[in-house]
Design an enzyme around this catalytic site. Structure first.
Site, mmCIF file in Angstrom:
data_model
loop_
_atom_site.group_PDB
_atom_site.id
_atom_site.type_symbol
_atom_site.label_atom_id
_atom_site.label_comp_id
_atom_site.label_asym_id
_atom_site.label_seq_id
_atom_site.Cartn_x
_atom_site.Cartn_y
_atom_site.Cartn_z
ATOM 1 N N HIS A 33 3.921 32.571 7.253
ATOM 2 C CA HIS A 33 3.588 31.863 8.484
ATOM 3 C C HIS A 33 2.237 31.171 8.339
ATOM 4 O O HIS A 33 2.092 29.994 8.639
ATOM 5 C CB HIS A 33 3.539 32.888 9.615
ATOM 6 C CG HIS A 33 3.345 32.290 10.958
ATOM 7 N ND1 HIS A 33 4.367 31.668 11.642
ATOM 8 C CD2 HIS A 33 2.253 32.195 11.737
ATOM 9 C CE1 HIS A 33 3.902 31.230 12.785
ATOM 10 N NE2 HIS A 33 2.617 31.535 12.872
ATOM 11 N N LYS A 60 12.590 36.681 21.249
ATOM 12 C CA LYS A 60 11.712 35.509 21.121
ATOM 13 C C LYS A 60 12.003 34.802 19.801
ATOM 14 O O LYS A 60 12.054 33.568 19.731
ATOM 15 C CB LYS A 60 10.245 35.947 21.205
ATOM 16 C CG LYS A 60 9.268 34.800 21.402
ATOM 17 C CD LYS A 60 8.892 34.065 20.131
ATOM 18 C CE LYS A 60 7.875 32.966 20.390
ATOM 19 N NZ LYS A 60 7.482 32.269 19.157
ATOM 20 N N GLU A 88 5.650 25.254 16.615
ATOM 21 C CA GLU A 88 5.229 26.406 15.803
ATOM 22 C C GLU A 88 5.569 26.187 14.324
ATOM 23 O O GLU A 88 6.743 25.998 13.981
ATOM 24 C CB GLU A 88 5.928 27.671 16.323
ATOM 25 C CG GLU A 88 5.479 28.933 15.617
ATOM 26 C CD GLU A 88 6.111 30.200 16.206
ATOM 27 O OE1 GLU A 88 6.487 30.206 17.401
ATOM 28 O OE2 GLU A 88 6.247 31.183 15.466
ATOM 29 N N ASP A 97 17.742 21.547 29.312
ATOM 30 C CA ASP A 97 16.835 22.290 30.187
ATOM 31 C C ASP A 97 16.553 23.666 29.578
ATOM 32 O O ASP A 97 17.333 24.602 29.726
ATOM 33 C CB ASP A 97 17.500 22.406 31.571
ATOM 34 C CG ASP A 97 16.637 23.131 32.589
ATOM 35 O OD1 ASP A 97 15.666 23.801 32.197
ATOM 36 O OD2 ASP A 97 16.954 23.031 33.789
HETATM 37 C C1 MEV Z 1 7.378 34.544 16.058
HETATM 38 O O1 MEV Z 1 7.466 33.266 16.647
HETATM 39 C C2 MEV Z 1 8.715 35.260 16.175
HETATM 40 C C3 MEV Z 1 8.745 36.701 15.625
HETATM 41 O O2 MEV Z 1 7.732 37.476 16.258
HETATM 42 C C4 MEV Z 1 10.121 37.242 15.915
HETATM 43 C C5 MEV Z 1 10.298 38.713 15.574
HETATM 44 O O3 MEV Z 1 9.318 39.478 15.605
HETATM 45 O O4 MEV Z 1 11.463 39.089 15.327
HETATM 46 C C6 MEV Z 1 8.436 36.714 14.146
#
Ligand code: MEV
Length: 429
Positions: free
Chosen positions: A382, A269, A83, A285
């Site tokens: 991003h 995430k 990513e 792992d």
């Molecule tokens: C994207 O890979 C991760 C985010 O969605 C985490 C978040 O929203 O805190 C930007």
């Protein structure tokens, strides 16, 4: 330790110079660095010996996050991730945190959990008493199943009996796995002790396997950030949002995640962006780490954020607690040169040390995401980084990639047809 995790202008250097700079700072031979990363670090013939039905290997970008200071020492964080913006974001957040002291990390105890399931236990309270009374003897028997581990100073440490109701008991054996991740060690212990435990309990033997909810192998990382380091700049260089407002935004984002599992999942995430990248780079792992992280996040019965953020005076403070079962010996590390290189570049000294680095990358990634979300949103940064993959997908090569990416960013048009058009114009010119 890396003498200096800040290498100025690093991301602007051509690839060959970036490799040289990292070799210089880490003391790793440049030739070794290059050869360890050739063909994704893994030859097809080696891959063929690792898993089944192999056709080839599958490469991913291997990078380094800069600026991290963990427990007072500069550290480079090796990261493998597909990513765009994850590595840049972790590096940026690590720079912000650095001026307030860096990451402070600890591993309180590092025990893996082996589970032995028993069913049809007629007298569960009696079975529990008998098993507890024999616990030293059972632990000694467990130690015989992992002599190599005991020789290295690890081994079974304690035993717990849990009554799951309806005649189902589960025995946990807690195991110090030293520098191993410990899945095979925990499974060996569970299998070695199973029959004896079932006999003593008077029940039928069920599963014998580790638990990935390794809540006796937790890592804790804290950090602070100063308001002035958090403020964002507008295009003219003036403060777009004051640091104090950014702190408020991040604390509100944390509270959102603390109240809402839908948000907590995305918050976590963002943490796993950093954690998994280090986990994958070091040949560990990641499925086990993911399973443990989310089970731990839900341990209270509702799904919660793994890291929370608060205001303390002029500072923003953050804390991440999560299970992390990582190894620096055995497994993929025996055969994967790039995974071994990752450990070398980061000067990793133990499995606990690696867990502290991975968790620091996780907290850095979380801070970067929340700061972007609480200010301009993540899409601009991003997408401008993603623009290079769009340019490549449109057919751009060599220096065309950056030129097409800059044109896409300037036009704020991040789609492949725009990239193709720009590329045609560029070639026509
Ligand atoms: C994207 O890979 C991760 C985010 O969605 C985490 C978040 O929203 O805190 C930007």
């Amino acid at each position: 330790m890396a003498r200096e995790s800040r290498i100025s202008g690093f991301y602007r250097l051509p690839l060959a110079e970036r490799r040289r700079a990292v070799a210089d700072v880490t003391g790793v031979e440049l030739d070794e660095l290059i050869s360890s990363l050739e063909r994704g670090g893994l030859d097809s013939t080696v891959a063929d010996k690792i898993v089944e039905n192999v056709l080839g290997t599958y490469g991913l970008p291997f990078g380094i996050a800069l600026n991290a200071r963990v427990n007072g020492k500069d550290r480079l964080l090796p990261m493998v991730v597909e990513e765009p913006s994850v590595i840049a974001a972790a590096s940026n957040a690590a720079r912000i945190v650095r001026s307030a002291g860096g990451f402070i990390a600890e591993v309180e105890e590092a025990l893996m959990t082996a589970q032995i399931q028993l069913t049809e236990v007629a007298d569960a309270p009696g079975a529990r008493r008998r098993l507890e009374a024999r616990s030293s003897e059972l632990l000694a028997r467990a130690a015989e199943a992992v002599p190599g581990l005991v020789a290295r100073g690890g081994g079974p440490r304690s035993l717990e009996v849990r009554d799951l109701g309806d005649g189902m008991l589960v025995v946990h054996v807690y195991l110090d796995c030293r520098d191993a991740m410990g899945a095979n060690l925990a499974n060996s212990v569970a299998e070695a002790l199973g029959y004896e435990i079932a006999l003593e309990a008077g029940g039928r033997l069920g599963l014998r396997i580790l638990s990935n909810l390794c809540d006796r192998r937790l890592v804790r990382v804290r950090c602070a950030a100063r308001a002035e380091d958090l403020q964002t700049r507008g295009e003219d260089g003036a403060a777009a949002l004051e640091g104090s407002a950014v702190i408020e935004g991040i604390v509100n984002a944390s509270r959102f995640a603390e109240r809402d599992p839908y948000r907590a999942a995305t918050h976590n995430k963002g943490i796993m962006n950093g954690v998994d990248s280090v986990v994958v780079a070091t040949g560990n792992d990641y499925r086990a780490v993911e399973a443990g992280a989310h089970a731990y996040a839900a341990r209270s019965g509702s799904y919660r954020p793994l890291a929370v953020w608060r205001r303390e005076g002029d500072l923003l403070t953050g804390e991440l607690v999560m299970p992390l079962a990582l190894g620096i010996v055995g497994g993929t590390l025996r055969v994967h040169p790039a995974a071994r290189l990752a450990l070398k570049l980061a000067h990793v000294t133990s499995a606990d040390d690696l867990a502290m680095l991975a968790a620091s990358a996780g907290l850095a990634s979380n801070l970067a995401a929340l700061r972007a979300l609480a200010t301009e949103g993540i899409q601009r940064g991003h997408m401008s980084l993603h623009a290079r993959s769009i340019a490549t997908a449109a057919g751009a090569v060599h220096d065309e990639v950056d030129r097409v990416a800059s044109a896409l960013a300037a036009a704020r048009a991040y789609d492949i047809s725009a990239a193709r058009r720009i590329l045609l114009e560029l070639r026509g010119a």
